[in-house]
Design a protein around this motif. Structure first.
Motif, short mmCIF file in Angstrom:
data_model
loop_
_atom_site.label_atom_id
_atom_site.label_comp_id
_atom_site.label_asym_id
_atom_site.label_seq_id
_atom_site.Cartn_x
_atom_site.Cartn_y
_atom_site.Cartn_z
N VAL A 7 -15.50 -13.26 8.83
CA VAL A 7 -14.16 -12.80 8.46
C VAL A 7 -14.26 -11.34 8.07
CG1 VAL A 7 -12.23 -13.11 6.89
CG2 VAL A 7 -13.51 -15.09 7.67
N ARG A 8 -13.40 -10.52 8.64
CA ARG A 8 -13.39 -9.10 8.30
C ARG A 8 -12.32 -8.87 7.24
NH1 ARG A 8 -16.50 -6.08 11.50
NH2 ARG A 8 -17.16 -6.93 13.51
N PRO A 9 -12.72 -8.63 6.01
CA PRO A 9 -11.73 -8.46 4.95
C PRO A 9 -11.06 -7.11 5.05
CG PRO A 9 -13.92 -8.10 4.08
CD PRO A 9 -14.10 -8.52 5.52
N GLY A 10 -9.75 -7.08 4.88
CA GLY A 10 -9.01 -5.83 4.81
C GLY A 10 -8.45 -5.68 3.42
N PRO A 11 -7.49 -4.79 3.25
CA PRO A 11 -6.84 -4.70 1.95
C PRO A 11 -6.09 -5.99 1.65
CG PRO A 11 -5.68 -3.40 3.60
CD PRO A 11 -6.95 -3.85 4.23
N ARG A 12 -5.83 -6.23 0.39
CA ARG A 12 -5.11 -7.44 0.04
C ARG A 12 -3.79 -7.50 0.80
NH1 ARG A 12 -4.88 -6.90 -6.31
NH2 ARG A 12 -4.37 -4.79 -5.63
N PRO A 13 -3.47 -8.68 1.37
CA PRO A 13 -2.25 -8.76 2.20
C PRO A 13 -1.00 -8.28 1.48
CG PRO A 13 -3.59 -10.75 2.43
CD PRO A 13 -4.20 -9.94 1.33
N SER A 14 -0.96 -8.43 0.16
CA SER A 14 0.24 -8.04 -0.57
C SER A 14 0.44 -6.53 -0.57
CB SER A 14 0.16 -8.55 -2.01
OG SER A 14 -1.00 -8.05 -2.65
N LEU A 15 -0.65 -5.76 -0.49
CA LEU A 15 -0.54 -4.30 -0.54
C LEU A 15 0.16 -3.73 0.69
CD1 LEU A 15 -1.11 -1.55 -1.83
CD2 LEU A 15 -3.38 -1.62 -0.79
N PRO A 16 -0.32 -4.01 1.92
CA PRO A 16 0.39 -3.47 3.09
C PRO A 16 1.83 -3.96 3.17
CG PRO A 16 -1.79 -4.24 3.72
CD PRO A 16 -1.55 -4.72 2.32
N ALA A 17 2.07 -5.21 2.81
CA ALA A 17 3.44 -5.73 2.86
C ALA A 17 4.34 -5.01 1.88
CB ALA A 17 3.43 -7.23 2.58
N ALA A 18 3.85 -4.80 0.66
CA ALA A 18 4.65 -4.10 -0.34
C ALA A 18 4.93 -2.66 0.09
CB ALA A 18 3.93 -4.12 -1.69
N LEU A 19 3.92 -2.01 0.65
CA LEU A 19 4.11 -0.63 1.11
C LEU A 19 5.11 -0.57 2.27
CD1 LEU A 19 0.41 0.65 1.04
CD2 LEU A 19 2.24 1.23 -0.56
N ALA A 20 5.02 -1.53 3.19
CA ALA A 20 5.94 -1.54 4.33
C ALA A 20 7.38 -1.73 3.87
CB ALA A 20 5.54 -2.64 5.31
N TRP A 21 7.60 -2.67 2.95
CA TRP A 21 8.96 -2.88 2.45
C TRP A 21 9.45 -1.67 1.67
CZ3 TRP A 21 12.08 -6.17 4.44
CH2 TRP A 21 11.62 -7.38 4.96
N GLY A 22 8.56 -1.04 0.93
CA GLY A 22 8.95 0.17 0.20
C GLY A 22 9.34 1.30 1.14
N VAL A 23 8.58 1.47 2.22
CA VAL A 23 8.91 2.51 3.20
C VAL A 23 10.24 2.22 3.87
CG1 VAL A 23 8.22 3.49 5.42
CG2 VAL A 23 6.53 3.22 3.61
N LEU A 24 10.49 0.95 4.19
CA LEU A 24 11.78 0.59 4.80
C LEU A 24 12.94 0.89 3.85
CD1 LEU A 24 10.98 -2.79 6.61
CD2 LEU A 24 11.60 -0.61 7.67
N ALA A 25 12.74 0.62 2.57
CA ALA A 25 13.80 0.89 1.60
C ALA A 25 14.09 2.39 1.51
CB ALA A 25 13.40 0.34 0.22
N VAL A 26 13.03 3.20 1.46
CA VAL A 26 13.23 4.65 1.40
C VAL A 26 13.85 5.17 2.69
CG1 VAL A 26 12.08 6.87 1.09
CG2 VAL A 26 11.34 4.90 -0.24
#
Length: 255
Positions: A7-26
């Motif tokens: 398994v290739r670990p990446g950043p915690r799934p919550s981080l990219p999702a939170a950033l994506a939603w934040g970018v969409l809001a802005v």
């Protein structure tokens, strides 16, 4: 027998999702009654194209948490500049008045980010997809790539100026500076160099976490031809089992 999976670990799934939603809001706020709609779209088109691309490739090519945060920050800079135009961003006006500057410096800050963030993006792509990992050429080629991108962006601005005439002044944000193009590329150079000097070690640690597979044991049935695991004689479990057997024999003899 337990199966082993990489398994290739990446950043915690919550981080990219939170950033994506934040970018969409802005992005939504940026597009609400911007100063100039024709200027807003060319400034935010990088976000409109880049965000879906990152979402589609997030499983096959997960990015480091550092790069995700930097891309989100750069997107915010672009969207704020698109909403107000770079020459009229309020925080830039405040800095100009506070320090007695001749122009709104938000445009310069935007071009610093144009070198700072793409440097980490370029470095990550080169480390993960080319033989340059650990090479002394990695840093110089990363800076060269950032300068090339800055030059391409300046040519796009030039094309917009030729096509739009005075209507493209807000997009160019030269603010009367004849050397604005050279300053923009110089700021990108400073940003790329500073990014490599400040973030390379942190980036390397996160790259190891993303690119090194983690071996995970998956439960599965034990094969019949697989020998049973032997327990050492001095193991606590072995002693407990031996005492249970002795106690059972003693009870049988009493009966």
């Amino acid at each position: 027998m337990s199966a082993v999976s990489d398994v290739r670990p990446g950043p915690r799934p919550s981080l990219p999702a939170a950033l994506a939603w934040g970018v969409l809001a802005v992005l939504a706020l940026s597009g609400w009654n911007p100063h100039d709609r024709m200027t807003w779209f060319p400034e935010v088109v990088w976000v409109v194209v880049g965000l879906p691309l990152l979402v589609l490739t997030r499983r096959r090519f997960p990015l480091t948490g550092l790069l995700c945060c930097l891309l989100a920050a750069h997107a915010v800079v672009l969207m704020v500049g698109g909403h107000y135009t770079y020459a009229e961003v309020p925080v830039g006006d405040w800095v100009r008045n506070a320090f007695g500057l001749d122009r709104n410096p938000y445009d310069r800050f935007g071009h610093l980010m144009q070198g700072f963030v793409p440097a980490v993006l370029t470095r990550e792509l080169l480390v993960r997809t080319s033989p340059l990992r650990g090479s002394r050429w990695l840093a110089p080629l990363t800076v060269c790539a950032c300068l090339a991108f800055s030059a391409v962006f300046e040519m796009l601005e030039w094309a917009a100026a030729v096509a739009g005439g005075h209507a493209a002044d807000a997009f160019l944000a030269t603010q009367g500076d004849a050397w604005d193009t050279q300053w923009d590329m110089f700021c990108a150079l400073i940003g790329a160099t500073a990014s490599l000097l400040l973030l390379s070690r942190v980036h390397d640690r996160q790259l190891v976490a993303v690119t090194s597979p983690r071996r995970v044991a998956m439960p599965g049935p034990q094969r019949q031809d697989e020998p049973a695991q032997q327990v050492p004689a001095d193991h606590p479990g072995h002693q407990v089992g031996h005492e249970s057997v002795v106690r059972g024999h003693a009870q049988d003899e009493q009966q």
